[in-house]
Design a protein around this motif. Structure first.
Motif, PDB file in Angstrom:
ATOM      1  N   LEU A 134       0.823  -1.202   0.000  1.00 45.06           N
ATOM      2  CA  LEU A 134       0.000   0.000   0.000  1.00 45.06           C
ATOM      3  C   LEU A 134       0.860   1.256   0.000  1.00 45.06           C
ATOM      4  O   LEU A 134       0.623   2.199  -0.754  1.00 45.06           O
ATOM      5  N   TRP A 135       1.881   1.280   0.851  1.00 40.25           N
ATOM      6  CA  TRP A 135       2.718   2.463   0.979  1.00 40.25           C
ATOM      7  C   TRP A 135       3.634   2.632  -0.226  1.00 40.25           C
ATOM      8  O   TRP A 135       4.051   3.736  -0.525  1.00 40.25           O
ATOM      9  N   ALA A 154       5.693   7.652  -1.497  1.00 35.46           N
ATOM     10  CA  ALA A 154       6.636   6.543  -1.365  1.00 35.46           C
ATOM     11  C   ALA A 154       8.029   6.962  -1.818  1.00 35.46           C
ATOM     12  O   ALA A 154       8.196   7.594  -2.864  1.00 35.46           O
ATOM     13  N   PHE A 155       9.033   6.593  -0.999  1.00 36.48           N
ATOM     14  CA  PHE A 155      10.422   6.826  -1.372  1.00 36.48           C
ATOM     15  C   PHE A 155      10.864   5.720  -2.316  1.00 36.48           C
ATOM     16  O   PHE A 155      10.669   4.533  -2.039  1.00 36.48           O
ATOM     17  N   HIS A 178       6.087  16.688  -0.435  1.00 37.35           N
ATOM     18  CA  HIS A 178       5.765  15.623   0.517  1.00 37.35           C
ATOM     19  C   HIS A 178       6.390  15.951   1.871  1.00 37.35           C
ATOM     20  O   HIS A 178       7.588  16.213   1.962  1.00 37.35           O
ATOM     21  N   LEU A 179       5.568  15.913   2.912  1.00 34.20           N
ATOM     22  CA  LEU A 179       6.009  16.238   4.265  1.00 34.20           C
ATOM     23  C   LEU A 179       5.605  15.115   5.206  1.00 34.20           C
ATOM     24  O   LEU A 179       4.431  14.734   5.265  1.00 34.20           O
ATOM     25  N   VAL A 219       1.608  17.688  -1.985  1.00 38.00           N
ATOM     26  CA  VAL A 219       0.862  16.519  -2.448  1.00 38.00           C
ATOM     27  C   VAL A 219       0.506  15.574  -1.299  1.00 38.00           C
ATOM     28  O   VAL A 219      -0.590  15.006  -1.291  1.00 38.00           O
ATOM     29  N   SER A 220       1.399  15.390  -0.329  1.00 37.91           N
ATOM     30  CA  SER A 220       1.123  14.444   0.760  1.00 37.91           C
ATOM     31  C   SER A 220       1.574  15.020   2.090  1.00 37.91           C
ATOM     32  O   SER A 220       2.584  15.734   2.165  1.00 37.91           O
ATOM     33  N   ILE A 221       0.822  14.684   3.149  1.00 37.53           N
ATOM     34  CA  ILE A 221       1.120  15.109   4.523  1.00 37.53           C
ATOM     35  C   ILE A 221       0.912  13.917   5.435  1.00 37.53           C
ATOM     36  O   ILE A 221      -0.114  13.240   5.361  1.00 37.53           O
ATOM     37  N   ASP A 222       1.894  13.672   6.303  1.00 40.01           N
ATOM     38  CA  ASP A 222       1.824  12.552   7.244  1.00 40.01           C
ATOM     39  C   ASP A 222       2.056  13.086   8.647  1.00 40.01           C
ATOM     40  O   ASP A 222       3.176  13.451   9.013  1.00 40.01           O
TER      41      ASP A 222
END
Length: 643
Positions: A85-86, A92-93, A454-455, A480-483
């Protein structure tokens, strides 16, 4: 004893002891059975929230470990990620290629310590749920100061497999050990895996005068490293670093017969010697060797002088993955590599530096000489990485685009006057379980020029997430992404600020919502309006994880289904108020849905909810969204429908 997940007391720079000061050396003939004493190093280092992970109670009597069948109190190590999933998420790195077909990829690891030194004969690992993730087991030879791989296997996802992994060593091991390393790969699993007790059976071993012998070896290693470092500094000052325009062709032009590097017609080669590797054009040779792993390149450099000149060309070392060589990387290795790899673009040096094998000074020298043009850098769970190392990376790597610092469990750069030159082109940063001072984050947001995409600030630390979200909404609207998984605290103010970021595709707000504001300050109707505004502004969302979010009811889910039809991954665990009727709605409205996890009320159970307030880490009590026992969590995987 039990293996615990409490890593808050781990000190990587502290003293360590092995064996005893007994004059005798060797096996004693005494058979012993030991359980893991503690975790001394892991890829998920940091404080674990007991309220979220149901870790072991500190008041529990560890002298009497639970049975193998206990699925909760024996749980000790639970990686966050599973499956692919990740890997499919926007944040994803990209893993740097290992360039070795036989290498088994590893995602997580942990190192345990035993009470006594032992010669293992059998190792048993309790995989509480979702077995099949354990891929490698290593033992540390405390006499030779090196690791030995004793067991390896490709990851599997067979749910019928026994959860007890027993490795019989018999007479294969002849050295004493006190440390055991377990490596895992969860890519084949459909749910989180959990590792429980680890039992080691073997013969007790006494290493005579171990403290003195180990101390002498470490001192000798340190002295030799310092001498080599002085020579490298002298050589580096005398010679100029190759320029960026150098690509290896100059070496070919300086040869007495450069025409030999040009292809001739195959018909003209008839009757002559056949073509070999060294007869190819120089640029083609370097291209071929760029697909060879670092270990093989070091071996090839001993073949001949011509081969040495070829495999030491800096253009071959554009992408280096040292994570697979974590047990081999030391100061001497980095110094040798620094003579060749002066043009590194992508570097992964994660997990290296066990027991001071890599010193901060050598790493900083390596970064200054070889990483000026690096764009992708991953330094995860490296015990040698200090604040000084972070300063060097932040100022030397001016073209940095991706930076990953996982598993340090401490704050880097508390000083407010730190410059961060590497922020100009920064697009992706991930500080999972590593706290960065908010002043440094402000410089990243202000100086990135809207380049940040991405953060990642997950890991259980306390941030002013509302302030961070306002900074993002002001300077980085194209994110685009926040975690924010497990970090605190996020409220309606942060959600409103993120409504200005219309390109968001991935958010993870699991266990990060400010419960005080939700429970006491504002009514539920207002938060429904806030979430509706958030979903309406971010209609391109592909992944949303909201585990433990209070007052998130089916009306808000209806708004999510209305405004975000492209969702692929949904996590609504530990949220009350959902019924089983929500399953067909989610599947019908989200065409691209691949995974969702949700907690629903089971009508066959009738246990009242637990609304007691629980103090968290000694702070003021907060009302956590604890599910009553009549709720069950269901996870489903789907193949996306074709239009």
């Amino acid at each position: 004893m039990l293996l615990r997940t409490n890593l808050a007391n781990y000190n990587s720079n502290g003293s360590w002891t092995v064996g005893s000061n007994s004059k005798s050396c060797g096996p004693t003939g005494e058979q012993v059975v030991q359980f893991a004493k503690s975790i001394v190093c892991s890829s998920l280092k940091g404080k674990y929230d007991k309220k979220i992970f149901y870790d072991l109670d500190e008041s529990e009597d560890v002298q009497n470990p639970p049975t193998w069948t206990d699925p909760i109190i024996s749980t000790c190590f639970s990686p966050r990620k599973f499956g692919t999933l990740w890997d499919r998420a926007p944040s994803a790195f990209e893993e740097i290629s290992s360039k070795d077909e036989n290498f088994i990829p590893v995602q997580d690891f942990f190192v345990i310590e035993l009470d006594n030194c032992v010669i293992p004969r059998q190792i048993t690992i309790d995989q509480v749920v979702s077995p099949g993730a354990v891929t490698k087991i290593w033992l540390y030879n405390i006499a030779e100061l090196c690791w030995h791989l004793i067991w390896s296997k490709r990851p599997t996802g067979d749910i019928k497999k026994s959860r007890l992994l027993c490795v019989n060593l018999k007479d294969q091991i002849a050295f004493g050990t006190k440390f055991l390393r377990v490596e895992m790969n969860q890519s084949k699993l459909k749910n989180h895996t959990q590792i429980g007790m680890i039992e080691v059976y073997g013969e007790k071993f006494v290493l005579g005068c171990s403290l003195k012998a180990v101390s002498m070896k470490l001192d000798h290693r340190k002295q030799s490293t310092l001498k080599a470092l002085r020579k490298e500094y002298e050589r580096f000052n005398k010679k100029t670093v190759p320029t960026e325009d150098y690509d290896g062709l100059d070496a070919a032009l300086k040869l007495t017969n450069p025409e030999r590097f040009v292809f001739h017609d195959l018909q003209e080669q008839q009757g002559n010697t056949t073509l070999n590797l060294l007869d190819f054009p120089y640029e083609l040779q370097t291209k071929i060797f760029s697909y060879v792993d670092v270990k093989t390149l070091f071996v090839l450099s001993c073949v001949s002088k011509r081969m040495y000149n070829l495999v030491t060309d800096p253009i071959i070392y554009r992408e280096i993955n040292l994570k697979m060589y974590w047990h081999m990387v030391n100061d001497e290795f980095l110094l040798k590599l620094s003579r060749r790899a002066t043009k590194i673009r992508k570097l992964d040096i994660s997990w290296c530096g066990w027991h001071n094998s890599v010193s901060p000074s050598v790493f900083m020298y390596f970064v200054r000489r070889c990483c000026q043009k690096v764009t992708h850098l991953q330094i995860n769970s490296c015990v040698f990485f200090t604040i000084e190392c972070f300063h060097v990376v932040a100022n030397v790597c001016e073209e940095l685009r991706e930076l990953s610092l996982h598993g340090y469990g401490k704050t880097f750069s508390k000083e407010k006057n730190i410059s961060f030159s590497a922020v100009k082109h920064l697009q992706k940063i991930d500080f999972y379980r590593t706290q960065i001072h908010e002043s440094v984050l402000d410089r990243i947001f202000n100086g990135s020029g809207n380049s940040l995409r991405h953060l990642g600030l997950a890991g259980g630390f306390v941030y002013n997430l509302d302030r961070i979200c306002r900074q993002i909404g002001k300077y980085n609207q194209d994110i685009v992404s926040i975690d924010f998984y497990q970090s605190r605290y996020l409220s309606h103010i942060g959600l409103i600020a993120l409504s200005h970021c219309h390109k968001l595709q991935e958010v993870d707000f699991g266990w990060s919502i400010d419960y005080m504001n939700y429970d006491k300050c504002l009514p539920t109707a207002y938060f429904r309006e806030v979430w509706d505004t958030f979903f309406r502004s971010n209609c391109n969302l592909r992944k949303i994880f909201l585990a433990g979010t209070p007052k998130f009811d089916e009306d808000i889910v209806e708004s999510m289904m209305k405004h975000c039809p492209s969702l692929e991954q949904i996590d609504l665990k530990n949220i009350q108020g959902f019924s089983s009727d929500l399953f067909p709605k989610l599947r019908a409205n989200f065409t691209y849905l691949q995974y969702f996890s949700i907690s629903i009320c089971d009508p066959t159970l009738s246990t009242p909810p637990d609304n007691t307030e629980t103090p968290i880490n000694g702070h003021h009590p907060q009302r956590y969204n604890n599910l009553p026992s009549n709720y069950i969590t269901v996870a489903r995987h789907f193949k996306p429908k074709t239009l």
